[in-house]
Design a protein around this motif. Structure first.
Motif, PDB file in Angstrom:
ATOM      1  N   VAL A 216       2.736   4.012  -1.209  1.00 24.46           N
ATOM      2  CA  VAL A 216       2.530   3.956  -2.441  1.00 24.46           C
ATOM      3  C   VAL A 216       1.279   3.768  -2.927  1.00 24.46           C
ATOM      4  O   VAL A 216       0.553   4.449  -3.637  1.00 24.46           O
ATOM      5  CB  VAL A 216       3.470   2.980  -3.189  1.00 24.46           C
ATOM      6  N   ILE A 217       0.641   2.403  -2.298  1.00 21.46           N
ATOM      7  CA  ILE A 217      -0.859   2.066  -2.777  1.00 21.46           C
ATOM      8  C   ILE A 217      -1.428   1.098  -1.793  1.00 21.46           C
ATOM      9  O   ILE A 217      -0.331   0.486  -1.100  1.00 21.46           O
ATOM     10  CB  ILE A 217      -0.789   1.713  -4.306  1.00 21.46           C
ATOM     11  N   GLU A 218      -2.671   1.085  -1.517  1.00 22.56           N
ATOM     12  CA  GLU A 218      -3.362   0.248  -0.611  1.00 22.56           C
ATOM     13  C   GLU A 218      -4.055  -0.555  -1.493  1.00 22.56           C
ATOM     14  O   GLU A 218      -5.285   0.270  -2.147  1.00 22.56           O
ATOM     15  CB  GLU A 218      -4.111   1.207   0.581  1.00 22.56           C
ATOM     16  N   TYR A 219      -4.457  -1.905  -1.141  1.00 15.78           N
ATOM     17  CA  TYR A 219      -5.201  -2.655  -1.880  1.00 15.78           C
ATOM     18  C   TYR A 219      -6.417  -3.247  -0.708  1.00 15.78           C
ATOM     19  O   TYR A 219      -5.902  -3.625   0.137  1.00 15.78           O
ATOM     20  CB  TYR A 219      -4.694  -3.762  -2.496  1.00 15.78           C
TER      21      TYR A 219
ATOM     22  N   GLY B 249       1.124  -9.256   2.164  1.00 20.10           N
ATOM     23  CA  GLY B 249       1.966  -8.312   1.654  1.00 20.10           C
ATOM     24  C   GLY B 249       2.447  -8.832   0.315  1.00 20.10           C
ATOM     25  O   GLY B 249       2.785  -7.662  -0.392  1.00 20.10           O
ATOM     26  N   GLY B 250       2.820  -9.785   0.189  1.00 18.69           N
ATOM     27  CA  GLY B 250       3.329 -10.360  -1.046  1.00 18.69           C
ATOM     28  C   GLY B 250       2.125 -10.189  -2.154  1.00 18.69           C
ATOM     29  O   GLY B 250       2.503  -9.983  -3.314  1.00 18.69           O
ATOM     30  N   GLN B 251       0.752 -10.381  -1.796  1.00 18.54           N
ATOM     31  CA  GLN B 251      -0.269  -9.932  -2.813  1.00 18.54           C
ATOM     32  C   GLN B 251      -0.207  -8.499  -3.324  1.00 18.54           C
ATOM     33  O   GLN B 251      -0.302  -8.393  -4.571  1.00 18.54           O
ATOM     34  CB  GLN B 251      -1.387 -10.375  -2.072  1.00 18.54           C
ATOM     35  N   ALA B 252      -0.051  -7.742  -2.297  1.00 26.25           N
ATOM     36  CA  ALA B 252       0.103  -6.423  -2.830  1.00 26.25           C
ATOM     37  C   ALA B 252       1.000  -5.945  -3.559  1.00 26.25           C
ATOM     38  O   ALA B 252       0.978  -5.452  -4.596  1.00 26.25           O
ATOM     39  CB  ALA B 252       0.114  -5.379  -1.497  1.00 26.25           C
TER      40      ALA B 252
END
Length: 270
Positions: free
Chosen positions: A238-241, A101-104
């Motif tokens: 918002v966005i998915e990585y 989660g922090g990476q995203a």
């Protein structure tokens, strides 16, 4: 038990211990930029702790979503990856893992600096400090990192040094359930692993939004505790990585991580 196996225990259950600490350390008076208890320079670091952290972590920027950011983390090349976890002298090192989660959140901020540029940012449950570092790199006017583990605070200072940044203020108080702080943006990742803690976060974030119109961004790879909580119905994706292979391996099958915008309804009872 190797740290790799211990990390799986952290994912499954030992975070409950950390959640109890978050719940027990009730917030006091409202924290502000000039009055909060914090470190702001490397001079305040205990030399023995600094030496221990430097000896027992690895500086890395690979295998994660943000190669621009160098961090001290526990990796397979570190002694405590193999040692029994109880030999680690400073409590469970949640900060030494760069959670998905922090990476995203960090990737999103680096790619979209307008989100933080010229704004005050609170990084709640900051851990290694990567998201706070991303906010500084992207032009935030003020950054406050918050984590209840004092060793995490020390690690954040070392990570600022690695990235040639002046250390930002770091508070180790539990500010959840305190008076709502006046921040433009609150970011938090990987904190919805305990129902009671999640309930407290939900209510406190609502107060921050309604009192100060604070924007809230949440990073999470889709853990069950997060997806099943009532807050999930008030989130906008918002966005998915897609996670790098190394991070996938270290998180036992999680393949992606998502940034969510928190947009609560009018009721405080959700």
């Amino acid at each position: 038990m190797a740290f790799h196996g211990w990390k799986w225990l952290l994912l499954l259950g030992r975070q409950n211990t950390l959640a109890k600490v978050w719940r027990s350390r009730r917030g006091g008076p409202s924290l502000c930029w000039k009055r909060c208890s914090h470190w702001s320079t490397g001079k305040s670091l205990d030399p023995e702790v600094r030496a221990f952290l430097e000896e027992n972590t690895e500086v890395t920027n690979s295998g994660h979503l943000t190669p621009e950011i160098r961090l001290r983390l526990l990796t397979p090349r570190c002694r405590f990856w193999r040692e029994k976890p109880d030999l680690w002298p400073y409590g469970d090192p949640f900060w030494a893992i760069y959670w998905p989660g922090g990476q995203a959140l960090s990737r999103y901020i680096l790619d979209n600096p307008r989100v933080v540029k010229g704004r005050s940012v609170l990084d709640l449950g900051s851990g290694c400090g990567a998201t706070a570092i991303a906010a500084v790199m992207s032009g935030a006017s003020q950054v406050l990192a918050n984590d209840i583990d004092p060793i995490a605070g020390m690690a954040m200072i070392l990570n600022c040094e690695l990235n040639h940044l002046n250390p930002f203020p770091i508070t180790i108080k539990n500010i959840i359930n305190s008076e709502a702080g006046n921040w433009d943006l609150i970011v938090l990742g990987d904190m919805f692993y305990d129902e009671q803690l999640a309930d407290g976060l939900h209510h406190w974030l609502q107060k921050c939004i309604r009192t100060h119109q604070t924007e809230v961004l949440i990073g999470d790879p889709g853990r069950h505790q997060f997806l099943s909580h009532s807050i999930h119905s008030q989130l906008h994706k918002v966005i998915e990585y897609s996670l790098p292979e190394y991070t996938r391996q270290e998180n036992h099958g999680l393949t992606s991580s998502i940034v969510w915008s928190y947009q609560p309804s009018n009721s405080l009872d959700n």
